[in-house]
Write an enzyme that holds these catalytic residues in place. Structure first.
Site, PDB file in Angstrom:
ATOM      1  N   ASN A  50       0.838  -1.190   0.000  1.00 37.35           N
ATOM      2  CA  ASN A  50       0.000   0.000   0.000  1.00 37.35           C
ATOM      3  C   ASN A  50       0.880   1.250   0.000  1.00 37.35           C
ATOM      4  OD1 ASN A  50       0.548  -0.798   2.794  1.00 37.35           O
ATOM      5  ND2 ASN A  50      -0.966   0.690   3.468  1.00 37.35           N
ATOM      6  N   GLU A  52       0.198   5.284   0.648  1.00 33.69           N
ATOM      7  CA  GLU A  52      -0.750   6.320   1.039  1.00 33.69           C
ATOM      8  C   GLU A  52      -0.363   7.671   0.432  1.00 33.69           C
ATOM      9  OE1 GLU A  52      -2.164   4.481   5.325  1.00 33.69           O
ATOM     10  OE2 GLU A  52      -0.868   6.242   5.332  1.00 33.69           O
ATOM     11  N   CYS A  61      -3.878   0.585  -2.814  1.00 31.73           N
ATOM     12  CA  CYS A  61      -3.845  -0.622  -1.986  1.00 31.73           C
ATOM     13  C   CYS A  61      -2.768  -1.586  -2.479  1.00 31.73           C
ATOM     14  CB  CYS A  61      -5.195  -1.317  -2.022  1.00 31.73           C
ATOM     15  SG  CYS A  61      -6.543  -0.363  -1.287  1.00 31.73           S
ATOM     16  N   GLU A  63      -3.028  -4.785  -3.013  1.00 31.20           N
ATOM     17  CA  GLU A  63      -3.536  -5.685  -4.039  1.00 31.20           C
ATOM     18  C   GLU A  63      -3.484  -5.024  -5.423  1.00 31.20           C
ATOM     19  OE1 GLU A  63      -6.148  -6.335  -0.328  1.00 31.20           O
ATOM     20  OE2 GLU A  63      -4.953  -4.741  -1.216  1.00 31.20           O
ATOM     21  N   CYS A  94     -10.226  -4.673   0.296  1.00 34.86           N
ATOM     22  CA  CYS A  94     -11.348  -3.733   0.369  1.00 34.86           C
ATOM     23  C   CYS A  94     -12.290  -3.998  -0.806  1.00 34.86           C
ATOM     24  CB  CYS A  94     -10.832  -2.292   0.350  1.00 34.86           C
ATOM     25  SG  CYS A  94     -10.173  -1.766  -1.252  1.00 34.86           S
ATOM     26  N   CYS A  97     -10.720  -3.311  -4.250  1.00 32.04           N
ATOM     27  CA  CYS A  97      -9.730  -4.326  -4.636  1.00 32.04           C
ATOM     28  C   CYS A  97     -10.397  -5.647  -4.985  1.00 32.04           C
ATOM     29  CB  CYS A  97      -8.679  -4.505  -3.546  1.00 32.04           C
ATOM     30  SG  CYS A  97      -7.500  -3.135  -3.539  1.00 32.04           S
TER      31      CYS A  97
END
Length: 140
Positions: A50, A52, A61, A63, A94, A97
């Site tokens: 990830n 940010e 993310c 993934e 999430c 994803c």
């Protein structure tokens, strides 16, 4: 190698790749580091972490990063996925994803959920995203 069987050794390799990716995560705001690894149709593993951004929700993310690495390497099918995160709860993909995985994986694709210590459980993509919309819905 399209019909890949996810053996215990492949699970370990996915876990190791996700764990190595987690260490590289950029999460100065949430401090919630996530690593992911995708096994492609050729038996290769692609990792992501990830990343940010101060302008929420502009982060990426783990993934999504792993899928991007898979696409960059010329692959188009995810045969298994490992998601690795900290905490007592399961760190599952999430919603966004899950849909991204649906683009490149089949409903029966195994999604392993892990901590830095172990693989904790697994789900199929169908279990995580039931009755999903996929590329086949757009074909005539």
């Amino acid at each position: 190698m399209s019909d890949i069987i996810v053996t215990e050794s492949l699970q370990v390799a996915l876990w190791q790749a996700a764990k190595a990716a987690q260490v590289q995560a950029y999460a100065p705001y949430s401090r919630f580091l996530v690593g992911a690894a995708v096994l492609d149709e050729h038996g290769r593993i692609h990792a992501g972490c990830n990343v940010e951004n101060a302008a929420y929700p502009q982060g990426t993310c783990a993934e999504a990063g792993a899928l991007s690495a898979m696409i960059l390497a010329g692959s188009r099918r995810a045969k298994a996925v490992m998601v690795l995160g900290e905490g007592s709860g399961l760190v599952t993909p999430c919603g966004g994803c899950r849909q991204k995985l649906r683009e490149f994986a089949s409903p029966d694709t195994l999604i392993f959920i892990a901590s830095p210590q172990e693989v904790r459980t697994w789900f199929t993509l169908q279990q995580l995203l039931p009755e999903s919309f996929g590329p086949e819905h757009l074909t005539t």
